[in-house]
Design a protein around this motif. Structure first.
Motif, PDB file in Angstrom:
ATOM      1  N   UNK A  92       1.065  -1.486   0.056  1.00  0.00           N
ATOM      2  CA  UNK A  92       0.136  -0.159  -0.191  1.00  0.00           C
ATOM      3  C   UNK A  92       0.538   1.401   0.120  1.00  0.00           C
ATOM      4  N   UNK A  93      -0.272   2.449  -0.188  1.00  0.00           N
ATOM      5  CA  UNK A  93       0.392   3.857  -0.363  1.00  0.00           C
ATOM      6  C   UNK A  93       1.124   4.371   1.223  1.00  0.00           C
TER       7      UNK A  93
ATOM      8  N   UNK B 264       7.960  -4.380   3.545  1.00  0.00           N
ATOM      9  CA  UNK B 264       8.004  -5.259   2.975  1.00  0.00           C
ATOM     10  C   UNK B 264       9.564  -5.504   2.025  1.00  0.00           C
ATOM     11  N   UNK B 265       9.792  -4.651   1.979  1.00  0.00           N
ATOM     12  CA  UNK B 265      11.377  -5.383   1.497  1.00  0.00           C
ATOM     13  C   UNK B 265      12.132  -6.068   2.447  1.00  0.00           C
ATOM     14  N   UNK B 266      12.043  -5.270   3.563  1.00  0.00           N
ATOM     15  CA  UNK B 266      12.452  -6.607   4.597  1.00  0.00           C
ATOM     16  C   UNK B 266      12.071  -8.021   4.426  1.00  0.00           C
TER      17      UNK B 266
ATOM     18  N   UNK C  75      10.287 -16.963  -2.667  1.00  0.00           N
ATOM     19  CA  UNK C  75      10.451 -15.381  -4.102  1.00  0.00           C
ATOM     20  C   UNK C  75       8.845 -14.524  -4.193  1.00  0.00           C
ATOM     21  N   UNK C  76       9.192 -13.483  -3.249  1.00  0.00           N
ATOM     22  CA  UNK C  76       8.135 -11.842  -2.815  1.00  0.00           C
ATOM     23  C   UNK C  76       8.260 -11.685  -4.068  1.00  0.00           C
ATOM     24  N   UNK C  77       7.019 -11.448  -4.767  1.00  0.00           N
ATOM     25  CA  UNK C  77       7.428  -9.703  -5.834  1.00  0.00           C
ATOM     26  C   UNK C  77       6.849  -8.941  -5.014  1.00  0.00           C
ATOM     27  N   UNK C  78       7.077  -7.631  -5.881  1.00  0.00           N
ATOM     28  CA  UNK C  78       6.288  -6.839  -4.571  1.00  0.00           C
ATOM     29  C   UNK C  78       5.360  -5.782  -5.761  1.00  0.00           C
ATOM     30  N   UNK C  79       4.504  -5.576  -5.241  1.00  0.00           N
ATOM     31  CA  UNK C  79       3.489  -4.672  -6.266  1.00  0.00           C
ATOM     32  C   UNK C  79       3.118  -3.051  -5.475  1.00  0.00           C
ATOM     33  N   UNK C  80       3.322  -2.712  -5.591  1.00  0.00           N
ATOM     34  CA  UNK C  80       2.948  -1.070  -5.331  1.00  0.00           C
ATOM     35  C   UNK C  80       1.457  -0.606  -5.528  1.00  0.00           C
ATOM     36  N   UNK C  81       0.780  -0.678  -4.502  1.00  0.00           N
ATOM     37  CA  UNK C  81      -0.741   0.088  -4.975  1.00  0.00           C
ATOM     38  C   UNK C  81      -1.150   1.464  -4.712  1.00  0.00           C
TER      39      UNK C  81
ATOM     40  N   UNK D  44      -0.545 -11.889  -0.922  1.00  0.00           N
ATOM     41  CA  UNK D  44      -0.652 -11.526   0.321  1.00  0.00           C
ATOM     42  C   UNK D  44       0.451  -9.820   0.717  1.00  0.00           C
ATOM     43  N   UNK D  45      -0.344  -8.969   2.083  1.00  0.00           N
ATOM     44  CA  UNK D  45       0.315  -7.994   1.994  1.00  0.00           C
ATOM     45  C   UNK D  45      -0.201  -7.968   3.984  1.00  0.00           C
ATOM     46  N   UNK D  46       0.762  -6.170   4.157  1.00  0.00           N
ATOM     47  CA  UNK D  46       0.595  -5.693   5.433  1.00  0.00           C
ATOM     48  C   UNK D  46      -0.574  -4.572   5.485  1.00  0.00           C
ATOM     49  N   UNK D  47      -1.321  -5.102   6.655  1.00  0.00           N
ATOM     50  CA  UNK D  47      -2.304  -4.659   6.815  1.00  0.00           C
ATOM     51  C   UNK D  47      -2.313  -4.180   8.016  1.00  0.00           C
ATOM     52  N   UNK D  48      -3.463  -2.951   8.196  1.00  0.00           N
ATOM     53  CA  UNK D  48      -3.683  -2.657  10.037  1.00  0.00           C
ATOM     54  C   UNK D  48      -4.297  -3.793  10.147  1.00  0.00           C
ATOM     55  N   UNK D  49      -4.406  -3.705  11.792  1.00  0.00           N
ATOM     56  CA  UNK D  49      -5.884  -3.990  12.591  1.00  0.00           C
ATOM     57  C   UNK D  49      -6.073  -2.947  13.555  1.00  0.00           C
ATOM     58  N   UNK D  50      -7.405  -3.445  13.700  1.00  0.00           N
ATOM     59  CA  UNK D  50      -8.113  -1.731  15.043  1.00  0.00           C
ATOM     60  C   UNK D  50      -7.228  -2.715  16.416  1.00  0.00           C
ATOM     61  N   UNK D  51      -6.873  -2.044  17.910  1.00  0.00           N
ATOM     62  CA  UNK D  51      -7.254  -2.485  19.502  1.00  0.00           C
ATOM     63  C   UNK D  51      -7.805  -3.626  19.630  1.00  0.00           C
ATOM     64  N   UNK D  52      -7.714  -4.417  20.164  1.00  0.00           N
ATOM     65  CA  UNK D  52      -8.570  -5.047  20.569  1.00  0.00           C
ATOM     66  C   UNK D  52      -8.683  -5.044  22.142  1.00  0.00           C
ATOM     67  N   UNK D  53      -9.075  -3.989  22.052  1.00  0.00           N
ATOM     68  CA  UNK D  53      -9.353  -3.649  23.825  1.00  0.00           C
ATOM     69  C   UNK D  53      -9.009  -4.772  24.804  1.00  0.00           C
TER      70      UNK D  53
END
Lengths: 693, 511, 315
Positions: B361-362, B370-372, B383-389, B405-414
């Motif tokens: 994601x931007x 994701x590079x790490x 082999x992971x190919x990165x696709x910027x979106x 696959x991706x990195x995304x956020x998850x909200x606090x579980x309180x």
């Protein structure tokens, strides 16, 4: 004085003033003027210790070829050299005793337009395109008289416009230069120049860019202007005819120096310098029998390579090999009513052609029944003029309107006319560069207009063209040899054979074959035109069309090229269509002449007949308009009035009617379009051809 | 803050000598000319910069940091933990069978002057139960059967089943008070209708949001400021410059790399934020292979990412469960620590395709992160190919389940680990965008167990089951917490961020 | 003249329609829509669908376009998905800001370009001209965002002389504040423009100074200052006017980077945000405004050309 005749000759408010007789205190005296430019190739001395003077009321013609320094001299004297690489301007330029060059630039500027005024070569570009014409003249007045109100200035400008023969001055005042013809622009420039009654009037090639008929009018006007203002006139020109017509005295310049100066009659009669004599000898003339021209060999000198001796020595038919000419620069010494800079002055007169001694080498006119190479019948080309929202055709311009032509094998047809008469359109139609609207063209009997594909390509090989400007007609990235070989390449001739043909042609046209691999930029205008001629002849055409082939060349080179064309024709038997506005050149070249006016041929016939006894009033007027390089026969001429008309204007009756000196009020001329009819051994389209004497 | 104009004037003298446009500056630098949209706090007003977009519907909890200014919620949590503080609710009683809660509302008024009534809560619950309009409140309200108004200020909420107390409290913490007649997505799209400490004065999308003190606010003495203005920035660097030049008094949602240049001159506050999670799409190859996912989960170097991408700010997580939550079991951080050898071993056993495309994601840092991961995966032969979106395109494909696959956020579980099931990649149903119909039944059960565990033992057991099933399922691998950062002038105090990352502005003041 | 205008307006409408279709198609080609953005990462499928239905995004693209056209024809450019404001209102708030910045930037650019261009044309060999040549080269080479950052750091962050952010204040109401809040972005956009204009002016002026008619004017004895101002400048203005028109057009279209860096509330920033948010109606309205600006400017340049050049006017 028909041109300006409609107005009063002098503004009523102007003080009458006596015209001083020369000699007196010179109005302009240029002494020891030197002008140098720095160029990448080193310092160039464009003007080398030039000295001359002009008295009030006197006209001095300064004659010379490109690069002779004739224009640079006056521009430098007036501080008008705008090139950034001026290295040195020294000497004196006195106007009424005041040395302009000694004045600070600011003060010198205030003398311009007041004490000394200039008229330039190309009137269309000499005026600011975005300012009203009247305002530009008024500016000349108000620059020297701050107190002048706009209203008074306008009134004065209207008087001046009337004086120089601009009709409807009140309307013209508010127009812009692009709404004026070239001749009218030059009238405006002259009005500007004489606005402040200058003591010195300098005209730099004032008629070179104009049509012959207009040239005559402007020369008349210049004479009037000089008379009106009583100014000393310096007339800078390359045209010896103009010199003979206009000047009292002439100064001939060569390579930045004055080589001869004398009263005009003496110059033409007994030239003392070989260059002067050679120039006179090389001119094609209307008034003398035709023969081979005596061309000056070689090229005008390259100012970057200054030799110690006489600059003309390499081309001189007299001094040529004599050592003093090579080592010692001749100085101007008084001789025979003038001055000359030559070690062997006096021998030059022998160079002049003797009218009676000149062999009548004019080839016998080729018989009319020679097989036709080009046959044109009823050719017409109409250009639509589109305007408005949907680009509808609102008018048509009949550029070529029903022309019949025939060029016989090995003969030359001269096509003469002023700008806009349709001669170039006609020439381009013959190559089918333009698609004619009607009519037929046969080349060697084959129908050009019906031809297509390979047929057309083959026919096009048979018709070749040489253009006016040798600088833009060659591909600058190809060697001259490849340029010349281009039509052969298109025809599929193999490389080695192309090469051989080109080298042979180079030999023929007077170029050194070993230069075939050089680029056009290394060649002079005359040499480039030779390349263009070689290119035209390469595919062995049936006919070559020449569109003003020598008008961009210097007089001395012009003769070489004309001679060459003659020789080539004798050798190959190719037919020529020779398109030109210059009647002397056409006379030199053509067997048959066709005179075009507004898209139609008004008179055609054998050259000798046509020139000797023109039967169409237009032909007659054109011949009359040409200044003859012989001061002894200054004629009272009847130049044409007005400008060549607009081809879009619809006309009924005779198209020449509006400018015809024969009397334009005759009913027949207005009602019936005159057809070409046989009169006195030629074809003329005039109802009253018999009246033209 | 009254010394600020003086500061500008002083600095003007410095600049006049240097700046090429000195001639123009005297007039220009004259601060406080009328019509001046200036920042620069004037005692009781503050200007804050933010890069976030704004909206006014408290049912849409994403990126609405200012929302707590407009609305009162049933309860608040004291900062830093889960101690309850009465807010919209004065008191509440959870039924002994854990199947209902009875709430007594505080006598308070909405901004439009009407008294808050039990009917407003009833309407609010009804909306939360409407899957078409309840937005992010739908999932947390899933246990509720109905709400009934007992009297004007008392409301009773019945549950479908017995629910853990934490779930009820977390729900009350998330439940805003909205006038019944305004409570719809459409009505709240462009203007708020709450009872919070600030009222809306002016909203110019993409430019500014101005808030003014709600004089009728139930918490007397608050808010302390008369006016707060948010100015919207597209560019983080522009916002930082604005803070440094004094155009704004604070900058919200800074990027991590801004901290270094700001921390010496400004207070940098951290909010609990969200979590960065590495998701693998179990619905498509190669990640439909659970052993492959388990192998790759061991190849994510949390420490390196925190150090290099987050500049050392943030705590490692192993799953979308927030540290501080009762369900967070930090032993997983060691048992399932970054271990390339183990990862390589597991990968070898897993078999299957060894390549995939990762959507990037931007978001700032997303690509370095994701590079790490890409580098480490490569070391074990994947082999992971990165696709910027672009941001919206990323979100779109994520929701459509199209990303491998991706990195995304998850909200606090309180405080309730069961809230892990919020968010579309963690749904305990086939709507889960990462697992679709392959969501493990054990996960669905574990989430339910967490939500319904009413005693300590059952909770312990349920949390352990949840942790295990998420770690073993390995479609959502925790990376770290992603703190929210704010830079503030030193003169400002009382800044707080709640567990949802909402700004608490009512205590904000300047010295 | 009127036929000419009529034809231009006709071309205008065609370009406008084509541009609107192109913009619509391009924005729709982007994956994701406003419902995705609005609902946010935590929203569920049915919620997004509901949002989509509320925003009318569930209809076929062509229907949406035609609905928009129907509105546009009656003067309603639609509604932003993100605010209560109509698109016309949103644009109406941004356009004055962009116009003010563009005009200020252009005035500054001309203020810099005219003396520089003139000096280089008239005294090409002088030391000053050489220095100014350096400025032109540097000004063209330096990206304007870099210049903007430089201005922010030196004049705002370090010295606090001017605000680091720009903002729109109506110039006619509060001229000082308006200048204060837009002078830095104006300089940032002006430098690049000034270099382009100065180069054009220098080239065409030095070309005009070589033309024959300048010699004629000098030969009349007219002062050099008048030669330059009244004759040379007016002729040199012709090609320069076109460049100024194009420059002004791109400034009026909004300078996204500069507006983002200075957080200036202009059209460029609005469009940038709206594209990210898939706020179709705003993008459409904004782009069409830009198209209209370009067309109108083109027309104005042509008319100015005709005014300056009688050869065109009277042809």
């Amino acid at each position: 004085m028909r041109a300006a005749g409609s107005g009063r000759l002098r503004p009523a408010t102007a003080e009458p003033h006596p015209v001083e007789e020369h000699p007196g205190e010179p109005a302009l005296r240029i002494s020891d003027l030197v002008v140098e430019f720095s160029t990448p190739a080193g310092t160039v001395r464009a003007v080398d210790h030039v000295t001359y003077q002009v008295a009030r009321g006197e006209t001095l013609a300064v004659v010379g070829e490109t690069g002779s320094g004739k224009s640079v001299t006056v521009l430098a004297a007036l501080g008008l050299l705008s090139a950034g690489n001026v290295r040195r301007v020294s000497g004196r330029a006195e106007v009424a005793g005041q040395d302009l060059l000694a004045l600070p630039a600011r003060e010198r500027r205030t003398r311009l337009g007041a004490d000394v005024a200039m008229i330039f070569q190309d009137p269309m570009s000499a005026l600011d395109p975005v300012q009203r014409v009247g305002d530009q003249i008024a500016e000349a007045l108000r620059a020297h008289d701050r107190a002048l109100t706009a209203r008074t200035a306008r009134a004065r400008v209207l008087e001046l416009l009337t004086l120089v023969g601009v009709p409807q001055p009140a309307i013209r005042y508010d127009q812009y230069p692009h709404q004026f013809s070239g001749g009218m622009c030059q009238r405006v420039v002259i009005a500007m120049a004489i606005a402040n009654r200058p003591k010195v009037l300098i005209a730099d090639e004032p008629t070179t860019a104009l049509d012959v008929s207009v040239q005559a009018q402007i020369l008349e006007l210049l004479r009037l202007a000089a008379r009106e203002t009583g100014a000393a006139t310096v007339l800078i020109t390359h045209d010896l005819g103009v010199v003979a017509e206009m000047a009292d005295r002439a100064a001939v310049m060569y390579a930045g120096r004055i080589v001869e100066t004398a009263p005009v009659a003496r110059i033409f009669d007994r030239p003392q310098h070989p260059y002067t004599a050679s120039l006179l000898a090389s001119l094609p003339r209307l008034d003398q029998p035709q023969g081979r021209l005596r061309a000056i060999p070689g090229q005008p000198p390259d100012l970057r390579e200054r030799s110690a001796g006489c600059a003309f020595a390499p081309r001189c038919p007299i001094g040529g090999d004599r050592p003093e000419c090579r080592t010692e620069r001749p100085v101007l010494v008084a001789r025979d009513d003038g001055a000359v800079a030559c070690h062997h002055a006096g021998q030059a007169v022998t160079l002049l052609p003797q009218p009676d001694a000149r062999p009548s080498v004019a080839p016998p006119a080729r018989p009319d029944d020679a097989p036709a190479v080009v046959e044109v019948v009823g050719l017409a080309k109409v250009f639509p003029i589109r305007r408005g929202l949907l680009a509808r055709t609102v008018a048509t311009a009949r550029a070529v309107d029903g022309v019949d032509l025939r060029i016989g094998h090995g003969s030359t047809l001269g096509l003469v006319g002023e700008s806009g008469c349709g001669k170039s359109t006609l020439a381009r139609s013959l190559l089918r560069l333009l698609e004619p609207t009607a009519g037929s063209i046969r080349i060697d009997g084959a129908d050009l207009l019906r031809a297509n594909g390979r047929q057309l390509r083959r026919l096009r090989q048979r018709v070749q063209m040489v253009y006016q400007d040798p600088y833009s007609s060659l591909n600058p990235r190809l060697s001259v040899g490849d340029n010349a070989a281009e039509p052969l390449r298109l025809a599929g001739v193999p490389r080695t054979q192309r090469r051989r043909t080109v080298l042979e042609l180079f030999e023929k046209v007077g170029l050194r074959p070993e230069h075939a691999d050089r680029l056009p930029a290394e060649f002079s205008g005359g040499q480039r035109q030779r390349v263009a001629i070689a290119r035209a002849l390469a595919p062995s055409p049936a006919v070559v069309i020449f569109d003003e082939p020598v008008s961009a060349l210097d007089v001395s080179v012009q003769a070489q090229v004309l001679n060459l064309l003659r020789d080539l024709q004798d050798e190959t038997g190719v037919a020529y269509l020779f398109v030109s506005h210059d009647l002397s050149v056409v006379r030199q070249m053509a067997d048959t002449v066709a005179v075009m006016y507004l898209g139609a041929i008004v008179e055609t016939g054998a050259a000798s007949q046509l020139y000797r006894r023109p039967r169409h009033p237009y032909t007659r007027a054109l011949l009359d308009s040409i200044p003859v390089p012989d001061p002894s026969i200054r004629r009272q001429r009847v130049p044409l009035t007005g400008d060549p008309p607009d081809p879009t204007a619809a006309t009924t009756g005779c198209r020449f009617r509006s400018r015809c000196p024969l009397g334009r009020e005759r009913a027949a001329c207005a009602d019936r379009t005159p057809e070409l009819r046989q009169v006195d051994g030629r074809w003329t389209a005039c109802h009253f051809a018999e009246e033209v004497a | 803050m009254t010394d600020l104009p003086g500061l500008s004037r002083r600095s003007l003298l410095v600049s006049a000598g240097v700046a090429g446009i000195a001639a123009a500056t005297p007039g220009l630098a004259g601060c406080g000319a009328s019509g001046d949209p200036a920042g620069g706090a004037h005692g009781d007003r503050l200007t804050l910069g933010t890069t976030q977009i704004m909206q006014f519907d408290p049912y849409q909890t994403n990126s609405a940091l200012h929302i707590h200014s407009f609305y009162s919620y049933l309860i608040d949590y004291a900062p830093g933990g889960y101690r309850t503080v009465p807010a919209g609710a004065e008191k509440w009683t959870i039924g002994s069978d854990f199947r209902s809660v009875t709430i007594t509302l505080r006598a308070a008024k909405f901004h439009d002057g009407r008294a808050i009534s039990a009917e407003d809560v009833v309407a609010g619950v009804k909306r939360a139960l409407n899957p078409k309009d309840g937005f992010t409140l739908v999932q947390p309200s899933e246990f509720i059967e109905k709400a009934t108004a007992v009297d004007k200020r008392t409301v009773r909420i019945d549950f479908h089943y017995a629910v853990a107390e934490g779930i009820v409290l977390d729900w009350m913490f998330s439940f805003p008070l909205v006038p019944a007649d305004h409570n719809s997505g459409a009505a709240l799209a462009n203007k708020p209708a709450g009872s919070g400490p600030f009222r809306l004065v002016e909203y110019d999308p993409n430019r500014r949001l101005r808030l003014a003190r709600n004089a009728d606010y139930w918490d007397k003495g608050k808010p302390r400021l008369k006016e707060i203005e948010f100015r919207f920035f597209q560019d983080d660097q522009a916002m930082v410059s604005a803070l440094q030049s004094g155009d704004v008094d604070g900058a919200m949602y800074l990027e991590f790399n801004d901290v270094a240049q700001l921390k010496d001159q400004f207070t940098v506050a951290q909010g609990s934020g969200r979590m960065d999670i590495f998701f693998m799409n179990g619905g498509m190859p190669p990640f439909d292979n659970v052993r492959l996912r388990q192998a790759l989960a061991r190849a994510i170097d949390r420490e390196k990412i925190i150090k290099q991408v987050r500049f050392g700010i943030g705590d490692p997580v192993y799953a979308p469960i927030m540290p501080g939550s009762a369900g967070f079991d930090k032993s997983y951080l060691t048992s399932h620590a970054f271990d390339l050898d183990a990862a390589a071993r597991l990968l070898k056993k897993a078999g299957g395709e060894r390549r995939a495309t990762a959507a990037v994601s931007s978001d700032p840092g997303a690509s370095q992160m994701m590079q790490i991961i890409q580098d480490d995966f490569k070391k074990i032969g994947f082999e992971l190919t990165l696709k910027p979106m672009e941001a919206t395109a990323f979100l779109n494909d994520l929701f459509a389940g199209k990303l491998e696959c991706c990195v995304a956020n998850q909200p606090n579980t309180l405080q309730s680990p069961g809230l892990v099931a919020r968010g579309r990649a963690m749904l305990p149903s086939q709507d889960n965008v990462m697992m679709k119909n392959r969501v493990p039944q054990s996960y669905i059960d574990a989430v339910h167990a967490c939500n319904t565990a009413t005693n300590a033992a059952a909770q312990r057991d349920a949390y352990a089951r949840l942790n295990k099933v998420i770690v073993d399922g390995a479609w959502a691998v925790g990376i770290s917490t992603k703190k929210s950062l704010a830079g503030l002038r030193r003169q400002i105090s009382g800044y707080a961020v709640d567990q949802r990352d909402y700004l608490i502005l009512d205590n904000l003041r300047t010295r | 003249m009127s036929a000419y205008l009529l034809r231009r307006v006709g071309q205008f409408l065609v370009v406008l329609v084509l541009a609107s279709i192109a913009v619509w198609a391009m924005v729709y080609a982007l994956p994701g829509d406003a419902a995705t953005v609005l609902a946010g990462p935590d929203a569920s499928g049915p919620q997004i669908a509901a949002t989509r239905a509320r925003l009318g995004l569930d209809k076929p693209v062509v229907v949406q376009y035609l609905l928009w056209v129907k509105g546009a024809v009656t003067g309603h450019l639609g509604q932003s998905f993100y605010s209560a404001d109509s698109v016309s209102h949103t644009l109406a708030e941004r356009i004055p800001a962009t116009v003010q910045l563009a005009v200020l930037g252009m005035l500054l650019a001309l203020l810099i370009a005219i003396p520089i261009g003139t000096l280089i044309a008239l005294r090409p060999r002088s030391l000053l001209a050489r220095l100014l040549h350096g400025y032109l080269t540097a000004g063209l080479a330096i990206p304007s965002f870099w210049l903007a950052l430089l201005l922010i750091i030196t004049l705002a962050v370090r010295t606090h002389a001017l605000p680091a952010t720009g903002d729109y204040v109506n110039f006619w109401q509060h001229p000082v504040a308006a200048l204060r809040w837009s002078i830095l972005p104006a300089i940032a956009v002006a430098v690049h423009g000034s270099c382009i204009i100065a180069r054009f002016l220098a080239t065409s002026l030095s070309e005009v100074m070589q033309r024959d008619f300048i010699r004629t004017v000098r030969a009349k004895g007219v002062r050099e200052s008048r030669v330059v101002i009244r004759h040379a400048m007016r002729n040199a203005a012709l090609p320069t006017v076109t460049v100024v028109g194009i420059q002004l057009g791109s400034l009026l279209g909004g300078t996204v980077v500069i507006e983002a860096l200075f957080n200036y509330p202009g059209l460029g920033r609005l469009l940038y945000t709206s594209i990210g948010q898939r706020d179709y109606a705003v993008v459409q309205g904004g782009v069409l405004f830009v198209v209209v600006v370009f067309l109108v400017l083109n027309l104005l340049v042509d008319l100015l050309y005709a005014y300056l050049d009688p050869r065109i006017r009277l042809a």
